[in-house]
Structure formats: C-alpha cells, structure tokens
Design an enzyme around this catalytic site. Structure first.
Site, PDB file in Angstrom:
ATOM      1  N   ASP A  93       4.432   8.959  -4.655  1.00  0.00           N
ATOM      2  CA  ASP A  93       5.691   9.065  -4.031  1.00  0.00           C
ATOM      3  C   ASP A  93       6.236   7.635  -3.544  1.00  0.00           C
ATOM      4  OD1 ASP A  93       7.514  10.274  -2.262  1.00  0.00           O
ATOM      5  OD2 ASP A  93       6.460  10.090  -0.561  1.00  0.00           O
TER       6      ASP A  93
ATOM      7  N   LYS B 255      10.590  18.460   5.940  1.00  0.00           N
ATOM      8  CA  LYS B 255      11.805  17.957   6.247  1.00  0.00           C
ATOM      9  C   LYS B 255      13.016  19.003   6.387  1.00  0.00           C
ATOM     10  CE  LYS B 255      11.204  13.368   4.027  1.00  0.00           C
ATOM     11  NZ  LYS B 255      11.767  12.595   3.024  1.00  0.00           N
TER      12      LYS B 255
ATOM     13  N   HIS C 279       7.170  15.914   9.805  1.00  0.00           N
ATOM     14  CA  HIS C 279       7.561  16.646   8.757  1.00  0.00           C
ATOM     15  C   HIS C 279       6.209  16.981   8.110  1.00  0.00           C
ATOM     16  CE1 HIS C 279       7.322  12.883   6.342  1.00  0.00           C
ATOM     17  NE2 HIS C 279       7.130  13.545   5.435  1.00  0.00           N
TER      18      HIS C 279
ATOM     19  N   HIS D 221       5.749  17.868  -1.187  1.00  0.00           N
ATOM     20  CA  HIS D 221       5.151  17.097  -0.152  1.00  0.00           C
ATOM     21  C   HIS D 221       5.942  16.946   1.027  1.00  0.00           C
ATOM     22  CE1 HIS D 221       7.638  14.591  -3.010  1.00  0.00           C
ATOM     23  NE2 HIS D 221       7.549  13.853  -1.961  1.00  0.00           N
ATOM     24  N   ASP D 222       7.333  17.071   0.780  1.00  0.00           N
ATOM     25  CA  ASP D 222       8.075  16.761   1.903  1.00  0.00           C
ATOM     26  C   ASP D 222       9.018  17.982   2.214  1.00  0.00           C
ATOM     27  OD1 ASP D 222       7.697  13.994   2.419  1.00  0.00           O
ATOM     28  OD2 ASP D 222       9.325  13.391   1.178  1.00  0.00           O
TER      29      ASP D 222
ATOM     30  N   HIS E   5       0.101  13.312   2.667  1.00  0.00           N
ATOM     31  CA  HIS E   5       0.448  12.023   1.766  1.00  0.00           C
ATOM     32  C   HIS E   5       1.019  10.909   2.505  1.00  0.00           C
ATOM     33  CE1 HIS E   5       4.204  14.160   2.945  1.00  0.00           C
ATOM     34  NE2 HIS E   5       4.963  13.074   2.674  1.00  0.00           N
ATOM     35  N   HIS E   6       0.801  10.986   3.875  1.00  0.00           N
ATOM     36  CA  HIS E   6       1.379   9.464   4.484  1.00  0.00           C
ATOM     37  C   HIS E   6      -0.046   9.126   5.096  1.00  0.00           C
ATOM     38  CE1 HIS E   6       5.598   9.171   3.886  1.00  0.00           C
ATOM     39  NE2 HIS E   6       5.792  10.534   4.192  1.00  0.00           N
TER      40      HIS E   6
END
Length: 373
Positions: free
Chosen positions: A313, A233, A258, A229-230, A284-285
């Site tokens: 998360d 970054k 990201h 998910h990240d 996811h955000h």
C-alpha cells in the site's frame, strides 16, 4: 517400451488413490490434472486429455493435456466433439483412417496420434459437460479395447460428478472475489483514488507473499483480500476524507478509525476470504516497531497479511501521482524503505521488496492510472 496390462489389484489401487485425491481437492485445475493422470494410468495410454465445454464461446477446450498447452477447438469438431455431440464413446484403432480426427494438433506439436479412445462424462443431472480422451495405447497390442472403454467409462462416471462439485465451488469463490474487489474499489473511489490502486496493491501483495515463501494458495488468498484494506473509508465523512489541507488531531483520529470500521464490517463472516480481508483491513496500518494503529501491535504480532499489505500500500501510495501530490521518484521511495526497515516495515518483507522490485515496477507499468475526461 511396451507395458503389461494391469491386474485387478493394480486398477483398484489407482482408483482408490485418485478418487481420494479428487474428493479432497477444491482447485479446479488440480482436479483436472488428477483426472487426466487417473485416466492415463488406468488404461495405460501415452497421453490423456480432459476436455470441457465452453458454452459462451461454443468451443471445446483443455487446460490439462499431457505434453501440450491449452487447446481450443470449435464445438462439435474432431473425435471429441463427435463423442460429446452424440453422447457415445468412440474407440479408433487408427486415427488417420477416421475423417473425424483433427490432425492439425499433430502437425502443430509434431506428435503422431495412432489409437484414440474418447468417453463423454456427465454431471449429476445427466448433462454432458466434457470428455476424456486418451491417445496411443502403450501395451503390445497397440490399440484400446472394450476393457479400456469399461475402465475409462468408470473413471468418467466418478470424475464428471466430482468435477461439477468443484466447478460450483470455484464459481462461489470467483463470485466472492468479484464482490470483494468491487467493494475495495468503492472504498478507493470515495477517497479520490482509482480502481487501479487496489489492483496494483493486490498484485504487489501476491508478489511479496510468494517472495516470502508463502504458498500459492495463501498468496492468492492475500491477493484477493488486499483490495479491501481501505473498505472502512466508506464510513468516513467526505469533509475529512478528502480534506486538501492538514488534518486536525481529531480529524486524524476519524481517519484512523477506518481500520476498525473495516474490521467490524468483515469479521463476522464464515468465509475464509472475508476473514482474511478483515485482517488486512484492521492491520495494514500497524508498524513493526509498535507505533502504528489501531492497536499498536508489534513485530510478528501483526498478521503476515497486514505486514505485506502495508508495504504494498505504501509503495503504491508513494509511486502514484494524485491531484494533491506528485509521484515520488524511485530513488526517494527506495531510501524510505531502507530507513523504515525494522521501524515501519517487517525487515524480511523490505528485503523481498528490493529483491522483487523489477517485477513490482513491471506491474506498476502495466496498471497505470489513465486520465479521464
């Protein structure tokens, strides 16, 4: 109650039924179950076991044995070990009259083995990779015959080659999962998170997915994809990513990027797992009420994978202690999810979150962040 021997038509029906199932299946365990069921039905045995060779541990093992759990025995032992070692099938009318029979399993399970038939099966290169073993003939004669040997050998010839294909497919999937998980850890390490963060988010996502009614296959897909998910970054400068103070508006825009970066990294793959990871990385955000980023999706326009990972998360981020913050107490976390139900988070997922909270907390306790020197 004794059964009558099968007619040729019955045998053909069984063969066609199971070869079709095996040919269309990619789950190793499912294929092993189909193999065991096909063998048992073809020769009218009480039980049928599919044994495989564990080369690393030098053992024979079965995860599919009618009536019992996994069994492991040293390579070369028992009737199945003898058949695999010699490459020859074995038929025994009375198991206890043969010194090769390992009666320990009978003592453990309370089952009484009488007649046994064991047939090795080979891969496409002719190498033995395992064996069928059927126990206790259910017809009036009470023992296995040369006709049973012929039928089980036929099943072994087909199933062994099919099994190799599925095992190779499984190896590819396992490799993909390992790569995805490792890449996910890299993304978290750069942002001072720990490897256990991605492990916890993966497990939380699976629990929530199953609680929502997603199939085991789809939930497993999400569990594998969510550690990415990240991943975006990796392209965020350290000065912004690990800034201890409040971010400026321009720095916050950099952080938000990201999601787009992660999506761009993964979206071109033909692999289903990586396509799922691309969805998670991008969405996811996003927020249920449309105020999230990067595209301001709203409600069910946000993919279910993104909605689930968002809950997993945030729960982990609030639960974990970091050098820059203390872990939130559970009651404060619960209040936040109640307040954000229908705003940040999908209401249905929040409801499942509370329903599955004891299991989520159990996972959190098992995957704690250990301090390092």
């Amino acid at each position: 109650m004794f059964k009558n021997e099968l007619s040729s038509e019955d045998l053909l029906r069984i063969i066609f039924k199971y070869t079709a199932k095996i040919a269309s299946e990619r789950s190793l365990n499912s294929v092993l179950v189909f193999m065991a069921d096909m063998g048992r039905e073809m020769i009218l045995s009480d039980r049928c076991t599919v044994w495989l060779i564990d080369v690393v541990s030098e053992q024979l093992y079965t995860t599919v044995a009618h009536g019992v759990d996994e069994i492991r025995i040293p390579l070369g032992t028992g009737l199945v070990g003898s058949a695999i070692a010699t490459g020859e099938p074995i038929i025994i009318e009375d198991a206890y009259s043969d010194p090769r029979h390992n009666s320990d399993n009978d003592r453990k399970t309370g089952y009484h083995t009488k007649s046994i038939i064991t047939v090795p099966f080979r891969n496409n290169d002719g190498e033995i990779i395992g064996a069928y073993q059927a126990i206790n003939k259910l017809t009036e004669i009470g023992y296995f015959t040369s006709r049973d040997l012929e039928m089980l050998t036929l099943a072994a010839s087909y199933a062994g080659k099919s099994l190799e294909s599925v095992m190779l497919h499984q190896e590819i999937i396992d490799t993909q999962r390992e790569i995805i998980f490792t890449m996910g850890e890299i993304g978290e390490i750069r942002s001072t998170e720990t490897g256990n963060h991605v492990k916890r988010v993966a497990e939380y996502s699976y629990i929530l997915a199953r609680g929502l009614g997603l199939s085991a296959t789809e939930a497993e897909m999400l569990r594998t994809a969510s550690p990415m998910h990240d991943i975006g970054k990796v392209a965020i400068p350290d000065a912004v990513l690990n800034k201890p103070g409040k971010l400026t508006p321009s720095e916050y825009e950099i952080i938000k990027s990201h999601t787009k970066i992660g999506y761009q990294l993964l979206k071109g793959s033909k692999r289903e797992l990586l396509r799922a990871a691309a969805i998670v990385a991008e969405q996811h955000h996003e927020k249920w009420d449309g105020t999230g980023y990067p595209l301001g999706r709203k409600g069910e326009d946000i993919h279910i994978y993104g909605r689930i990972t968002a809950v997993a998360d945030v729960f982990d981020a609030l639960s974990a202690e970091r050098v820059y913050k203390a872990a939130w107490p559970l009651d404060k976390i619960e209040n936040l999810f109640r307040e954000e139900r229908g705003r940040h988070f999908d209401p249905a997922i929040v409801d499942v979150f509370f329903e599955k909270l004891p299991k989520l907390l159990e996972v959190r306790g098992q995957l704690t962040d250990k301090e390092t020197d």
